[in-house]
Design a protein around this motif. Structure first.
Motif, PDB file in Angstrom:
ATOM      1  N   ARG A 154      12.055  12.152   4.288  1.00 30.66           N
ATOM      2  CA  ARG A 154      11.859  12.342   2.853  1.00 30.66           C
ATOM      3  C   ARG A 154      11.742  10.970   2.195  1.00 30.66           C
ATOM      4  O   ARG A 154      12.567  10.561   1.386  1.00 30.66           O
ATOM      5  N   CYS A 155      10.696  10.258   2.560  1.00 31.43           N
ATOM      6  CA  CYS A 155      10.518   8.887   2.091  1.00 31.43           C
ATOM      7  C   CYS A 155      10.338   8.859   0.579  1.00 31.43           C
ATOM      8  O   CYS A 155       9.543   9.625   0.017  1.00 31.43           O
ATOM      9  N   LYS A 156      11.050   7.960  -0.053  1.00 33.07           N
ATOM     10  CA  LYS A 156      10.989   7.869  -1.507  1.00 33.07           C
ATOM     11  C   LYS A 156       9.614   7.440  -1.998  1.00 33.07           C
ATOM     12  O   LYS A 156       9.249   7.712  -3.138  1.00 33.07           O
ATOM     13  N   PHE A 157       8.854   6.766  -1.138  1.00 36.77           N
ATOM     14  CA  PHE A 157       7.526   6.304  -1.534  1.00 36.77           C
ATOM     15  C   PHE A 157       6.416   7.183  -0.961  1.00 36.77           C
ATOM     16  O   PHE A 157       5.242   6.813  -1.001  1.00 36.77           O
ATOM     17  N   CYS A 158       6.754   8.347  -0.422  1.00 37.42           N
ATOM     18  CA  CYS A 158       5.757   9.206   0.221  1.00 37.42           C
ATOM     19  C   CYS A 158       4.634   9.553  -0.749  1.00 37.42           C
ATOM     20  O   CYS A 158       4.879   9.975  -1.879  1.00 37.42           O
ATOM     21  N   HIS A 159       3.380   9.382  -0.287  1.00 37.84           N
ATOM     22  CA  HIS A 159       2.262   9.737  -1.151  1.00 37.84           C
ATOM     23  C   HIS A 159       1.650  11.082  -0.765  1.00 37.84           C
ATOM     24  O   HIS A 159       0.636  11.483  -1.323  1.00 37.84           O
ATOM     25  N   ASN A 160       2.279  11.774   0.216  1.00 45.26           N
ATOM     26  CA  ASN A 160       1.829  13.119   0.585  1.00 45.26           C
ATOM     27  C   ASN A 160       3.011  14.082   0.714  1.00 45.26           C
ATOM     28  O   ASN A 160       3.215  14.687   1.773  1.00 45.26           O
ATOM     29  N   PRO A 161       3.828  14.260  -0.324  1.00 50.84           N
ATOM     30  CA  PRO A 161       4.996  15.136  -0.201  1.00 50.84           C
ATOM     31  C   PRO A 161       4.634  16.586   0.072  1.00 50.84           C
ATOM     32  O   PRO A 161       5.469  17.353   0.542  1.00 50.84           O
ATOM     33  N   GLU A 162       3.393  16.952  -0.197  1.00 46.95           N
ATOM     34  CA  GLU A 162       2.963  18.328   0.073  1.00 46.95           C
ATOM     35  C   GLU A 162       2.868  18.602   1.566  1.00 46.95           C
ATOM     36  O   GLU A 162       2.717  19.757   1.969  1.00 46.95           O
ATOM     37  N   THR A 163       2.965  17.559   2.405  1.00 44.42           N
ATOM     38  CA  THR A 163       2.918  17.755   3.854  1.00 44.42           C
ATOM     39  C   THR A 163       4.297  17.987   4.454  1.00 44.42           C
ATOM     40  O   THR A 163       4.405  18.227   5.664  1.00 44.42           O
ATOM     41  N   TRP A 164       5.353  17.899   3.667  1.00 45.48           N
ATOM     42  CA  TRP A 164       6.703  17.987   4.226  1.00 45.48           C
ATOM     43  C   TRP A 164       6.970  19.338   4.882  1.00 45.48           C
ATOM     44  O   TRP A 164       7.467  19.408   5.997  1.00 45.48           O
ATOM     45  N   TRP A 223       3.797  14.490  -6.651  1.00 41.38           N
ATOM     46  CA  TRP A 223       5.207  14.784  -6.943  1.00 41.38           C
ATOM     47  C   TRP A 223       5.300  15.613  -8.232  1.00 41.38           C
ATOM     48  O   TRP A 223       6.076  16.576  -8.304  1.00 41.38           O
ATOM     49  N   GLU A 224       4.518  15.233  -9.226  1.00 43.82           N
ATOM     50  CA  GLU A 224       4.549  15.952 -10.505  1.00 43.82           C
ATOM     51  C   GLU A 224       4.033  17.376 -10.341  1.00 43.82           C
ATOM     52  O   GLU A 224       4.585  18.319 -10.914  1.00 43.82           O
ATOM     53  N   GLU A 225       2.975  17.553  -9.528  1.00 43.56           N
ATOM     54  CA  GLU A 225       2.432  18.891  -9.296  1.00 43.56           C
ATOM     55  C   GLU A 225       3.445  19.792  -8.599  1.00 43.56           C
ATOM     56  O   GLU A 225       3.485  21.000  -8.835  1.00 43.56           O
ATOM     57  N   LEU A 226       4.269  19.184  -7.741  1.00 40.95           N
ATOM     58  CA  LEU A 226       5.297  19.942  -7.025  1.00 40.95           C
ATOM     59  C   LEU A 226       6.581  20.084  -7.836  1.00 40.95           C
ATOM     60  O   LEU A 226       7.572  20.633  -7.352  1.00 40.95           O
ATOM     61  N   LYS A 227       6.544  19.547  -9.068  1.00 41.10           N
ATOM     62  CA  LYS A 227       7.708  19.588  -9.972  1.00 41.10           C
ATOM     63  C   LYS A 227       8.927  18.920  -9.327  1.00 41.10           C
ATOM     64  O   LYS A 227      10.057  19.411  -9.407  1.00 41.10           O
ATOM     65  N   MET A 228       8.675  17.783  -8.675  1.00 39.26           N
ATOM     66  CA  MET A 228       9.717  16.988  -8.037  1.00 39.26           C
ATOM     67  C   MET A 228       9.856  15.662  -8.777  1.00 39.26           C
ATOM     68  O   MET A 228       8.865  15.066  -9.179  1.00 39.26           O
ATOM     69  N   LYS A 229      11.098  15.238  -8.960  1.00 39.20           N
ATOM     70  CA  LYS A 229      11.344  13.967  -9.627  1.00 39.20           C
ATOM     71  C   LYS A 229      10.960  12.818  -8.700  1.00 39.20           C
ATOM     72  O   LYS A 229      11.425  12.754  -7.560  1.00 39.20           O
ATOM     73  N   TYR A 230      10.117  11.923  -9.187  1.00 42.75           N
ATOM     74  CA  TYR A 230       9.682  10.799  -8.367  1.00 42.75           C
ATOM     75  C   TYR A 230      10.789   9.746  -8.340  1.00 42.75           C
ATOM     76  O   TYR A 230      11.162   9.201  -9.380  1.00 42.75           O
ATOM     77  N   PRO A 231      11.342   9.431  -7.143  1.00 41.40           N
ATOM     78  CA  PRO A 231      12.528   8.582  -7.074  1.00 41.40           C
ATOM     79  C   PRO A 231      12.280   7.103  -7.342  1.00 41.40           C
ATOM     80  O   PRO A 231      13.230   6.360  -7.598  1.00 41.40           O
ATOM     81  N   LEU A 232      11.025   6.672  -7.297  1.00 41.95           N
ATOM     82  CA  LEU A 232      10.739   5.252  -7.498  1.00 41.95           C
ATOM     83  C   LEU A 232      10.033   4.984  -8.828  1.00 41.95           C
ATOM     84  O   LEU A 232       9.299   4.003  -8.967  1.00 41.95           O
ATOM     85  N   GLU A 233      10.295   5.835  -9.794  1.00 46.22           N
ATOM     86  CA  GLU A 233       9.675   5.653 -11.106  1.00 46.22           C
ATOM     87  C   GLU A 233      10.021   4.277 -11.667  1.00 46.22           C
ATOM     88  O   GLU A 233      11.187   3.872 -11.701  1.00 46.22           O
ATOM     89  N   GLY A 234       9.019   3.550 -12.066  1.00 46.94           N
ATOM     90  CA  GLY A 234       9.232   2.219 -12.629  1.00 46.94           C
ATOM     91  C   GLY A 234       9.165   1.084 -11.624  1.00 46.94           C
ATOM     92  O   GLY A 234       9.134  -0.088 -12.007  1.00 46.94           O
ATOM     93  N   VAL A 235       9.150   1.406 -10.345  1.00 43.64           N
ATOM     94  CA  VAL A 235       9.051   0.357  -9.321  1.00 43.64           C
ATOM     95  C   VAL A 235       7.614  -0.167  -9.311  1.00 43.64           C
ATOM     96  O   VAL A 235       6.665   0.614  -9.185  1.00 43.64           O
ATOM     97  N   PRO A 236       7.419  -1.479  -9.438  1.00 41.54           N
ATOM     98  CA  PRO A 236       6.060  -2.018  -9.494  1.00 41.54           C
ATOM     99  C   PRO A 236       5.430  -2.102  -8.107  1.00 41.54           C
ATOM    100  O   PRO A 236       6.125  -2.125  -7.091  1.00 41.54           O
ATOM    101  N   VAL A 237       4.116  -2.149  -8.077  1.00 41.49           N
ATOM    102  CA  VAL A 237       3.424  -2.430  -6.824  1.00 41.49           C
ATOM    103  C   VAL A 237       3.620  -3.906  -6.512  1.00 41.49           C
ATOM    104  O   VAL A 237       3.814  -4.723  -7.411  1.00 41.49           O
TER     105      VAL A 237
END
Length: 251
Positions: free
Chosen positions: A34-44, A217-231
């Motif tokens: 459950r990686c906090k930076f996962c860009h494909n959470p729909e695959t879990w 994450w938003e489509e799955l109604k999941m809170k994104y854990p790294l909100e505000g973390v810059p690239v």
């Protein structure tokens, strides 16, 4: 084991960053991490409303249509999700691929690796005998930080890397660089030391963290854990590349 059903998230016919040459990339469904930076959470989840079911034979028929793009160095890459959760299906797919002399690669985080389970290891060894390249994620060296980042520690992932090295299996290693999480210089130095002890690493890559998966994450109604973390900045990526000595592995 014949006609095992594979649960497929998506297919990409012209992958350019998933192994050598042009690749047909199969993204399988299911992942324990459950990686906090996962860009494909729909695959879990192992199944879902958009998941396609394939037999290995039918999927290879689809894949093989694109062989003219592969030239001499392309082939198939199976990614995810986590492909090692569907080893029976992968064995069948790669058995067919090798009969057609197709280069095979697996893009994995290594989390399912279980050298304490003889049955699992028998399947893994069979799969590896038909796998030309393993692309392995090294997310973090510190086990506690790794658990905080992904939900699991990394002991078996590091064991898998050593097994691949000891058994002559070619590897590309990847590290996602997340500012404040996976860019600690001491941690990167430790990772470099670990990599330098492996014998079969052909490439080491830094993957800069990005927020392209935030919408999912938003489509799955999941809170994104790294909100505000810059690239990461270009300079941060270059510094990490220096510490990991990525240039030493460029072909």
């Amino acid at each position: 084991m014949a006609d095992t059903i594979g649960y497929v998230h998506s297919l990409e016919s012209f992958g350019l960053v998933d192994g050598p040459g042009v690749r047909f990339v199969v993204f399988l469904q299911g992942c324990n991490l459950r990686c906090k930076f996962c860009h494909n959470p729909e695959t879990w989840s192992c199944k879902g409303k958009n998941v396609e079911e394939w037999t290995a034979e039918k999927l290879f028929e689809r894949i093989y249509r694109y062989r003219k793009y592969w030239a001499k160095n392309g082939g198939i890459t199976v990614s995810g999700g986590e492909p090692l959760l569907q080893m029976d299906f992968m064995i069948e797919l790669f058995e067919i691929a090798k009969k057609h002399n197709v280069h095979t690669a697996i893009d994995t985080a290594g989390q399912p690796f279980d050298d304490n389970n003889p049955e699992w290891m028998d399947k893994f060894k069979k799969l590896m005998s038909m796998t030309d390249l393993v692309i392995l994620d090294l997310k973090e060296m510190n086990p506690e930080k790794h658990k905080n980042l992904t939900g699991f520690d990394n002991a078996n992932i590091l064991k898998m890397a050593r097994w691949l090295s000891d058994n002559g299996k070619k590897m590309w290693l990847r590290h996602v660089l997340v500012p404040g999480l996976t860019d600690d210089p001491a941690g990167l130095e430790e990772m470099h030391k670990f990599i330098s002890e492996l014998n079969t690493v052909d490439r080491v890559e830094i993957l800069p963290y990005h927020t392209l998966g935030l919408m999912k994450w938003e489509e799955l109604k999941m809170k994104y854990p790294l909100e505000g973390v810059p690239v990461p900045t270009k300079e941060q990526v270059e510094e990490a590349q220096k510490i990991l000595h990525t240039a030493d592995y460029l072909q």
